[in-house]
Design a protein around this motif. Structure first.
Motif, PDB file in Angstrom:
ATOM      1  N   ASP A 100      16.235  20.182   9.210  1.00 17.08           N
ATOM      2  CA  ASP A 100      15.944  21.335   8.360  1.00 17.08           C
ATOM      3  C   ASP A 100      14.707  21.016   7.517  1.00 17.08           C
ATOM      4  O   ASP A 100      14.773  20.198   6.595  1.00 17.08           O
ATOM      5  N   GLN A 159       5.619  28.702  11.258  1.00 18.41           N
ATOM      6  CA  GLN A 159       6.459  28.764  12.450  1.00 18.41           C
ATOM      7  C   GLN A 159       5.564  28.914  13.658  1.00 18.41           C
ATOM      8  O   GLN A 159       4.677  29.772  13.692  1.00 18.41           O
ATOM      9  N   ASP A 186       8.814  30.721  18.716  1.00 22.40           N
ATOM     10  CA  ASP A 186      10.235  30.545  18.410  1.00 22.40           C
ATOM     11  C   ASP A 186      10.642  29.110  18.713  1.00 22.40           C
ATOM     12  O   ASP A 186      11.802  28.844  19.039  1.00 22.40           O
ATOM     13  N   ARG A 232       9.331  24.983  13.346  1.00 20.04           N
ATOM     14  CA  ARG A 232       8.810  25.168  11.990  1.00 20.04           C
ATOM     15  C   ARG A 232       8.157  23.840  11.655  1.00 20.04           C
ATOM     16  O   ARG A 232       8.750  22.776  11.858  1.00 20.04           O
ATOM     17  N   GLN A 253      10.788  21.009  12.693  1.00 19.09           N
ATOM     18  CA  GLN A 253      12.166  21.445  12.912  1.00 19.09           C
ATOM     19  C   GLN A 253      12.188  22.266  14.182  1.00 19.09           C
ATOM     20  O   GLN A 253      11.543  23.316  14.264  1.00 19.09           O
ATOM     21  N   LEU A 259      13.548  24.891  16.692  1.00 21.42           N
ATOM     22  CA  LEU A 259      14.342  26.109  16.532  1.00 21.42           C
ATOM     23  C   LEU A 259      15.131  26.390  17.796  1.00 21.42           C
ATOM     24  O   LEU A 259      14.752  25.993  18.884  1.00 21.42           O
TER      25      LEU A 259
END
Length: 145
Positions: free
Chosen positions: A99, A120, A123, A126, A142, A144
């Protein structure tokens, strides 16, 4: 003959204890710490007479390591910590985290500064860059989905 694996990436730091603590907060584990000096060490690096404190930090999966070095002798001769990300040479190390926001919150309490912003990428990720102890450039990613 092929390479078997990458053993480590070396980073010279000015405060070994602070950097160990900071990277521990990200999730790296201290594997070992030692003082390296002597004629043999100077032959490897080409620096001659040297005295260096080193710490090996291991990622939780056990596959990657950062070797942190604080030179006592000879003195550091150049400082690349504040160059932009398009400078030649060492750029940054990036860690995959669960996270980004939670990790940033914890690291800011230890002095981390966000370089740009959290973005971002499609998709998929991040991402962000932070400056850690002594200006060390660190990326956080991170995944996703």
């Amino acid at each position: 003959m092929a390479i078997k694996q990458m053993h480590n990436v070396g980073i010279v730091v000015d405060d070994l204890d602070e950097t160990i603590d900071f990277l521990g907060e990200i999730g790296l584990e201290l594997e070992g710490r030692a003082t390296i000096e002597g004629e043999w060490a100077g032959r490897v690096t080409g620096l001659g007479d040297q005295h260096v404190e080193v710490a090996m930090m291991r990622t939780p999966d056990g596959h990657s390591r950062l070797e942190l070095s604080r030179f006592i002798r000879p003195a550091v001769v150049e400082d690349h910590r504040n160059v932009p990300v398009n400078a030649l040479g060492y750029l940054r190390v990036m860690f995959s985290v669960d996270d980004v926001d939670e990790t940033l919150e914890r690291l800011r309490k230890r002095g981390a500064q966000l370089v740009g912003e959290v973005v971002q990428y499609k998709d998929i990720y991040r991402l962000c860059y932070i400056r850690g102890p002594g200006g060390l450039l660190i990326g956080l990613a991170q995944e996703l989905g």
